[in-house]
Design an enzyme around this catalytic site. Sequence first.
Site, PDB file in Angstrom:
ATOM      1  N   ARG A 286       0.870  -1.183   0.000  1.00 23.00           N
ATOM      2  CA  ARG A 286       0.000   0.000   0.000  1.00 23.00           C
ATOM      3  C   ARG A 286       0.903   1.228   0.000  1.00 23.00           C
ATOM      4  O   ARG A 286       1.466   1.585   1.022  1.00 23.00           O
ATOM      5  CB  ARG A 286      -0.846  -0.061   1.279  1.00 23.00           C
ATOM      6  N   HIS A 290      -3.306   4.294   4.852  1.00 21.66           N
ATOM      7  CA  HIS A 290      -4.395   3.321   4.985  1.00 21.66           C
ATOM      8  C   HIS A 290      -5.697   3.935   4.475  1.00 21.66           C
ATOM      9  O   HIS A 290      -6.404   3.366   3.648  1.00 21.66           O
ATOM     10  CB  HIS A 290      -4.529   2.888   6.445  1.00 21.66           C
ATOM     11  N   TYR A 299       4.564   5.340  11.363  1.00 18.13           N
ATOM     12  CA  TYR A 299       4.902   3.935  11.649  1.00 18.13           C
ATOM     13  C   TYR A 299       5.720   3.230  10.571  1.00 18.13           C
ATOM     14  O   TYR A 299       5.975   2.039  10.687  1.00 18.13           O
ATOM     15  CB  TYR A 299       3.624   3.135  11.949  1.00 18.13           C
TER      16      TYR A 299
HETATM   17  C1  LIG Z   1     -14.167  -6.028  12.679  1.00 22.91           C
HETATM   18  C2  LIG Z   1     -13.373  -4.789  12.502  1.00 22.91           C
HETATM   19  N1  LIG Z   1     -12.369  -4.506  13.359  1.00 22.91           N
HETATM   20  C3  LIG Z   1     -11.638  -3.381  13.190  1.00 22.91           C
HETATM   21  C4  LIG Z   1     -11.918  -2.509  12.177  1.00 22.91           C
HETATM   22  C5  LIG Z   1     -11.070  -1.262  11.991  1.00 22.91           C
HETATM   23  N2  LIG Z   1     -10.225  -1.422  10.815  1.00 22.91           N
HETATM   24  C6  LIG Z   1     -10.527  -0.849   9.647  1.00 22.91           C
HETATM   25  S1  LIG Z   1      -9.404  -1.202   8.446  1.00 22.91           S
HETATM   26  C7  LIG Z   1      -8.486  -2.132   9.519  1.00 22.91           C
HETATM   27  C8  LIG Z   1      -7.209  -2.799   9.055  1.00 22.91           C
HETATM   28  C9  LIG Z   1      -7.445  -3.818   7.978  1.00 22.91           C
HETATM   29  O1  LIG Z   1      -6.227  -4.268   7.471  1.00 22.91           O
HETATM   30  P1  LIG Z   1      -6.151  -5.280   6.273  1.00 22.91           P
HETATM   31  O2  LIG Z   1      -7.093  -6.409   6.509  1.00 22.91           O
HETATM   32  O3  LIG Z   1      -4.741  -5.614   6.064  1.00 22.91           O
HETATM   33  O4  LIG Z   1      -6.740  -4.456   5.034  1.00 22.91           O
HETATM   34  P2  LIG Z   1      -6.111  -3.180   4.273  1.00 22.91           P
HETATM   35  O5  LIG Z   1      -6.870  -1.991   4.739  1.00 22.91           O
HETATM   36  O6  LIG Z   1      -4.663  -3.119   4.595  1.00 22.91           O
HETATM   37  O7  LIG Z   1      -6.369  -3.393   2.818  1.00 22.91           O
HETATM   38  C10 LIG Z   1      -9.048  -2.144  10.779  1.00 22.91           C
HETATM   39  C11 LIG Z   1      -8.472  -2.840  11.949  1.00 22.91           C
HETATM   40  C12 LIG Z   1     -12.987  -2.827  11.308  1.00 22.91           C
HETATM   41  N3  LIG Z   1     -13.315  -2.041  10.278  1.00 22.91           N
HETATM   42  N4  LIG Z   1     -13.691  -3.972  11.481  1.00 22.91           N
END
Ligand SMILES: Cc1ncc(C[n+]2csc(CCOP(=O)(O)OP(=O)(O)O)c2C)c(N)n1
Length: 392
Positions: A286, A290, A299
Site C-alpha cells: 500500500r 491506509h 509507523y
Molecule cells: C471487525 C473490525 N475490526 C476493526 C476494524 C477497523 N479497521 C478498519 S481497516 C483495519 C485494518 C485492515 O487491514 P487489512 O485487513 O490488512 O486491510 P487493508 O486496509 O490493509 O487493505 C481495521 C483494523 C474494522 N473495520 N472492522
Amino acid sequence: MAKGDPGVTTRGRRAAPSSKRAATAGDPELVQLLTPEGERIESAIGPDGTEYRADFTDEEYRGLYRDLVLVRKLDAEATALQRQGELGLWASLLGQEAAQVGSGRALRTQDMAFPTYREHGVLYCRGIDPIMPLGLFRGVDQGGWDPNEFKFNMYTIVIGAQTLHATGYAMGVAMDGKTGSDDGEAVIAYFGDGATSQGDVNESFVWASVFNAPLVFFCQNNQYAISEPLERQTRVPLYQRAGGFGFPGVRVDGNDVLASYAVTRHALDNARHGQGPSLIEAYTYRMGAHTTSDDPTRYRIASEVEAWQAKDPIARMKAFLTRQQIADESFFAEVDEQARAESVHLRERVLNMPNPEPVSMFDHVYPNGSPELDEQRAQFAKYMESFEGSAH
Ligand SMILES: Cc1ncc(C[n+]2csc(CCOP(=O)(O)OP(=O)(O)O)c2C)c(N)n1
Ligand SMILES: [Mg+2]
C-alpha cells in the site's frame, strides 16, 4: 478491455522443469510473469507444480495498461476530493492496481465478487460507474450499485465479514448445481493481510473447505493493517495457511498484472469446475496511507516506500510494452489524456451530487417496505416539516 479467453494455460501438479522459472530471484515462493524491470517471464511454477502463463494479444496488453492507469488516476482524484472536503474519507488503492485489475479481469461474467472497502479497481473491471464508491464516501448514499446486476457485492467495512458472505453464497452456488462445467459459477472474496487474523476469515476457510465451495480467497497482502505490520499477523507466509484448512494456496506478485490474472483465472476455473476453494496471496504494498485519516509516516520509514516504488505495477507494464514495441509514446500520451479527462468528469459529477432528503433513510430498508417503517417515515416527515420556514 474486450477479452475472449486470453491464453492462460496451466498444467497441474508436476515438478518444475529447470528451464522454466519457478520464481523470482531471492524469493522462491512468488509467481511472477513480469519483473519490476518489465522483463516478461514465459511461465512460472506455483508451489503445487502448476505452471502459469498468460499470453495476451497486443491489444489486450494495452488494455490492461489502460485499466491500470485509469484506476490509479481516478483513485488519486478521489484522494484529492477528500483533501478538499468533498468526501468524508477515502481508502486509496495506490500500489495495488495490478492485483485488482489482474484479478478483476480474470473474473468471468457469471462470477460473483465480494469486496472490502478498497476494491475500486475490481469495481471498475466489473463495469460499475467509478462514481459509485465516491457517493458512499461522500455520505450521500449507501453505495448505490446493484450487486446482482454487476455481480459485485456492496463494499464491506467490517474486516473479514465479506468472506463469510462469500462462503455462504458460494455454498449456495454449489447447492444450486451451478458448478461442474466451463459455464459454472465461481465466487471471489477479497480481504487484507490484517483480516487473516479475524475469526470470520478462519471460519470461512473451514466452511468453504469442508463444503468444497467454489470460492477463491483473494488476500491482498499490502504489508499493513493500518499501522500494524504483517509480522504481527503471521509467522508463516499467508498463502501457506491454506494447507492447514485443506485447500491449495499460492503467492503471486501482486504488482504484476499478468501473474495476478493468470493465477486468479486458474483458481476461478478450478472452482467453477467443482474443485473447491483456494487461497491467493497477492504480495503487494500500500504505497499511500491506509485511508485519508491515517498518517503512515508515524509507523513506517521512507526507504521502505521507496523500495516498493521501484516495483511499481504501472511502471513495469509500461517498460514491457515499450521494450516489446507493443506501445509507443503516442499511446501512453493518449491513455494519460483519457485518464485526465475521466478524472475531471468524475470530479464535476461528485461536486454536483445532490444531498439526499433525510426521509430517504427509510428507503431500501426492506425490499417491499413494512407498515412499521411507513409509520416511522410519516412521523419523521412530519417532524422535518415542523422546521419549515425556521432557520435551523
Ligand atoms: C471487525 C473490525 N475490526 C476493526 C476494524 C477497523 N479497521 C478498519 S481497516 C483495519 C485494518 C485492515 O487491514 P487489512 O485487513 O490488512 O486491510 P487493508 O486496509 O490493509 O487493505 C481495521 C483494523 C474494522 N473495520 N472492522
Ligand atoms: Mg493490509
